[in-house]
Write a protein that holds these residues in place. Structure first.
Motif, PDB file in Angstrom:
ATOM      1  N   GLN A 186      23.419  16.020  79.885  1.00  0.00           N
ATOM      2  CA  GLN A 186      22.986  15.828  81.102  1.00  0.00           C
ATOM      3  C   GLN A 186      23.350  14.348  81.678  1.00  0.00           C
ATOM      4  O   GLN A 186      23.592  14.208  82.648  1.00  0.00           O
ATOM      5  N   ALA A 187      23.001  13.525  80.918  1.00  0.00           N
ATOM      6  CA  ALA A 187      22.935  11.968  81.209  1.00  0.00           C
ATOM      7  C   ALA A 187      24.413  11.481  81.150  1.00  0.00           C
ATOM      8  O   ALA A 187      24.674  10.456  81.766  1.00  0.00           O
ATOM      9  N   GLY A 188      25.297  12.479  80.671  1.00  0.00           N
ATOM     10  CA  GLY A 188      26.861  12.158  80.303  1.00  0.00           C
ATOM     11  C   GLY A 188      27.783  12.621  81.369  1.00  0.00           C
ATOM     12  O   GLY A 188      27.494  12.558  82.594  1.00  0.00           O
ATOM     13  N   ASP A 189      28.646  13.432  80.726  1.00  0.00           N
ATOM     14  CA  ASP A 189      29.594  14.255  81.810  1.00  0.00           C
ATOM     15  C   ASP A 189      29.005  15.479  82.326  1.00  0.00           C
ATOM     16  O   ASP A 189      29.799  16.199  82.967  1.00  0.00           O
ATOM     17  N   GLY A 190      27.629  15.942  81.975  1.00  0.00           N
ATOM     18  CA  GLY A 190      27.220  17.017  82.422  1.00  0.00           C
ATOM     19  C   GLY A 190      27.326  18.338  81.544  1.00  0.00           C
ATOM     20  O   GLY A 190      28.177  18.160  80.614  1.00  0.00           O
ATOM     21  N   LEU A 191      26.618  19.548  81.746  1.00  0.00           N
ATOM     22  CA  LEU A 191      26.655  20.524  81.040  1.00  0.00           C
ATOM     23  C   LEU A 191      27.833  21.245  80.968  1.00  0.00           C
ATOM     24  O   LEU A 191      28.470  21.930  80.242  1.00  0.00           O
ATOM     25  N   ASP A 192      28.557  21.367  82.225  1.00  0.00           N
ATOM     26  CA  ASP A 192      29.937  22.239  82.349  1.00  0.00           C
ATOM     27  C   ASP A 192      30.740  21.554  81.599  1.00  0.00           C
ATOM     28  O   ASP A 192      32.016  22.088  81.441  1.00  0.00           O
ATOM     29  N   ALA A 193      30.596  20.244  81.138  1.00  0.00           N
ATOM     30  CA  ALA A 193      31.892  19.786  80.362  1.00  0.00           C
ATOM     31  C   ALA A 193      31.820  19.613  78.866  1.00  0.00           C
ATOM     32  O   ALA A 193      32.628  19.630  78.003  1.00  0.00           O
ATOM     33  N   LEU A 194      30.652  20.597  78.557  1.00  0.00           N
ATOM     34  CA  LEU A 194      30.586  20.962  77.115  1.00  0.00           C
ATOM     35  C   LEU A 194      31.765  22.058  76.678  1.00  0.00           C
ATOM     36  O   LEU A 194      32.275  22.726  77.580  1.00  0.00           O
ATOM     37  N   ARG A 195      31.970  21.953  75.311  1.00  0.00           N
ATOM     38  CA  ARG A 195      32.970  22.935  74.810  1.00  0.00           C
ATOM     39  C   ARG A 195      32.770  24.170  74.974  1.00  0.00           C
ATOM     40  O   ARG A 195      31.395  24.606  75.408  1.00  0.00           O
ATOM     41  N   PRO A 196      33.646  25.112  75.165  1.00  0.00           N
ATOM     42  CA  PRO A 196      33.513  26.578  75.421  1.00  0.00           C
ATOM     43  C   PRO A 196      32.780  27.160  74.153  1.00  0.00           C
ATOM     44  O   PRO A 196      33.070  26.637  73.291  1.00  0.00           O
ATOM     45  N   ALA A 197      32.334  28.133  74.460  1.00  0.00           N
ATOM     46  CA  ALA A 197      31.656  28.958  73.332  1.00  0.00           C
ATOM     47  C   ALA A 197      32.432  29.477  72.369  1.00  0.00           C
ATOM     48  O   ALA A 197      31.977  29.748  71.017  1.00  0.00           O
ATOM     49  N   ASP A 198      33.539  29.445  72.428  1.00  0.00           N
ATOM     50  CA  ASP A 198      34.563  30.103  71.400  1.00  0.00           C
ATOM     51  C   ASP A 198      35.493  29.015  70.873  1.00  0.00           C
ATOM     52  O   ASP A 198      36.618  28.994  70.272  1.00  0.00           O
ATOM     53  N   ALA A 199      35.015  27.562  71.122  1.00  0.00           N
ATOM     54  CA  ALA A 199      35.687  26.471  70.620  1.00  0.00           C
ATOM     55  C   ALA A 199      35.717  26.605  68.876  1.00  0.00           C
ATOM     56  O   ALA A 199      34.944  27.378  68.208  1.00  0.00           O
ATOM     57  N   PRO A 200      36.932  26.119  68.431  1.00  0.00           N
ATOM     58  CA  PRO A 200      37.243  26.043  66.937  1.00  0.00           C
ATOM     59  C   PRO A 200      35.985  25.678  66.197  1.00  0.00           C
ATOM     60  O   PRO A 200      35.387  24.535  66.701  1.00  0.00           O
ATOM     61  N   TRP A 201      35.784  26.215  65.098  1.00  0.00           N
ATOM     62  CA  TRP A 201      34.440  25.527  64.261  1.00  0.00           C
ATOM     63  C   TRP A 201      35.281  25.554  62.818  1.00  0.00           C
ATOM     64  O   TRP A 201      34.938  26.078  61.993  1.00  0.00           O
ATOM     65  N   PRO A 202      35.824  24.492  62.259  1.00  0.00           N
ATOM     66  CA  PRO A 202      36.340  24.632  60.988  1.00  0.00           C
ATOM     67  C   PRO A 202      35.429  24.745  60.053  1.00  0.00           C
ATOM     68  O   PRO A 202      35.942  25.035  58.705  1.00  0.00           O
ATOM     69  N   ALA A 203      34.203  24.266  60.162  1.00  0.00           N
ATOM     70  CA  ALA A 203      33.101  24.519  59.048  1.00  0.00           C
ATOM     71  C   ALA A 203      32.949  25.967  58.880  1.00  0.00           C
ATOM     72  O   ALA A 203      32.437  26.285  57.543  1.00  0.00           O
ATOM     73  N   ARG A 204      33.137  26.691  59.636  1.00  0.00           N
ATOM     74  CA  ARG A 204      32.869  28.228  59.440  1.00  0.00           C
ATOM     75  C   ARG A 204      33.815  28.894  60.519  1.00  0.00           C
ATOM     76  O   ARG A 204      33.636  29.325  61.515  1.00  0.00           O
ATOM     77  N   PRO A 205      35.167  28.974  60.074  1.00  0.00           N
ATOM     78  CA  PRO A 205      36.236  29.743  60.933  1.00  0.00           C
ATOM     79  C   PRO A 205      35.681  31.029  60.981  1.00  0.00           C
ATOM     80  O   PRO A 205      35.191  31.875  60.075  1.00  0.00           O
TER      81      PRO A 205
END
Length: 209
Positions: A186-205
């Protein structure tokens, strides 16, 4: 100049599984060190987890209070659960946990942050989601048992939770990391700038969308 974690795997000379439980196990690896020596590392093997920081229209976080036997405490937490199925889509798991634990659904989902909870002794990876535009779920509430049967629920402003974390009054990893990440976003680029819900997750493909 940015910094980031990088994947690396040192050679395992020998491995054994001295304990295997219902959801997790313990592995003993003999690892070849860079100087040519070897060292034995014991660690918990974990399927991974998801956690959900659900934010209501009044900017309050949905939290629950649950008994945790290993630490002999009742802890305030955000909804969370295991990735029970190998390759399971973490968003689907998070939606399930939000429904089962607090009987809520959300229209807007984003990745808040990804963490390793205790990388010195466990390979657990957790994806913490931000869920917004929440409303009551349809149908009957999910039937709970054991520790979950005694859960309490509340909606608390994020700033109050952050104060509690910094004061040493709140200790759950996902709650503390999730709330502080929320305030940082919230103090940075805002919540809408967060990664999408389906963003890659290498730790648990995961499979599918």
């Amino acid at each position: 100049m940015g910094i980031k974690d990088t994947a690396e795997e040192w050679r395992v000379i020998n491995t054994a599984t001295p304990f295997e439980g219902n959801k997790t196990s313990v592995r003993k690896d003999e690892v070849l060190m860079p100087d040519g020596s070897t060292a034995v590392r014991d660690y918990q093997v974990h399927p991974g987890s998801v956690a959900i920081l659900a934010l209501d229209e009044q900017e309050r976080v949905l939290v629950l209070r649950q008994y945790r036997h290993p630490v002999r405490h009742k802890l305030w937490e955000i909804p969370a659960g295991l990735l029970d199925v190998p390759g399971e889509n973490p968003l689907h798991a998070a939606q399930r946990e939000l429904y089962e634990e607090v009987h809520v659904k959300a229209e807007d989902w984003r990745v808040l942050t990804d963490i390793y909870t205790t990388p010195g002794g466990c390979d657990e990876a957790v994806r913490i989601f931000l869920a917004r535009q929440i409303s009551e779920a349809e149908g009957e509430r999910f039937e709970v048992s054991e520790e979950e049967a005694d859960m309490e629920f509340a909606r608390i402003p994020a700033a109050e939770l952050a104060r509690g974390a910094l004061a040493g009054e709140l200790h759950n990893t996902c709650l503390v990391v999730g709330v502080l990440a929320l305030l940082a976003a919230q103090a940075g680029d805002g919540l809408d700038a967060l990664r999408p819900a389906d963003a890659p997750w290498p730790a648990r493909p995961f499979e599918g969308r």
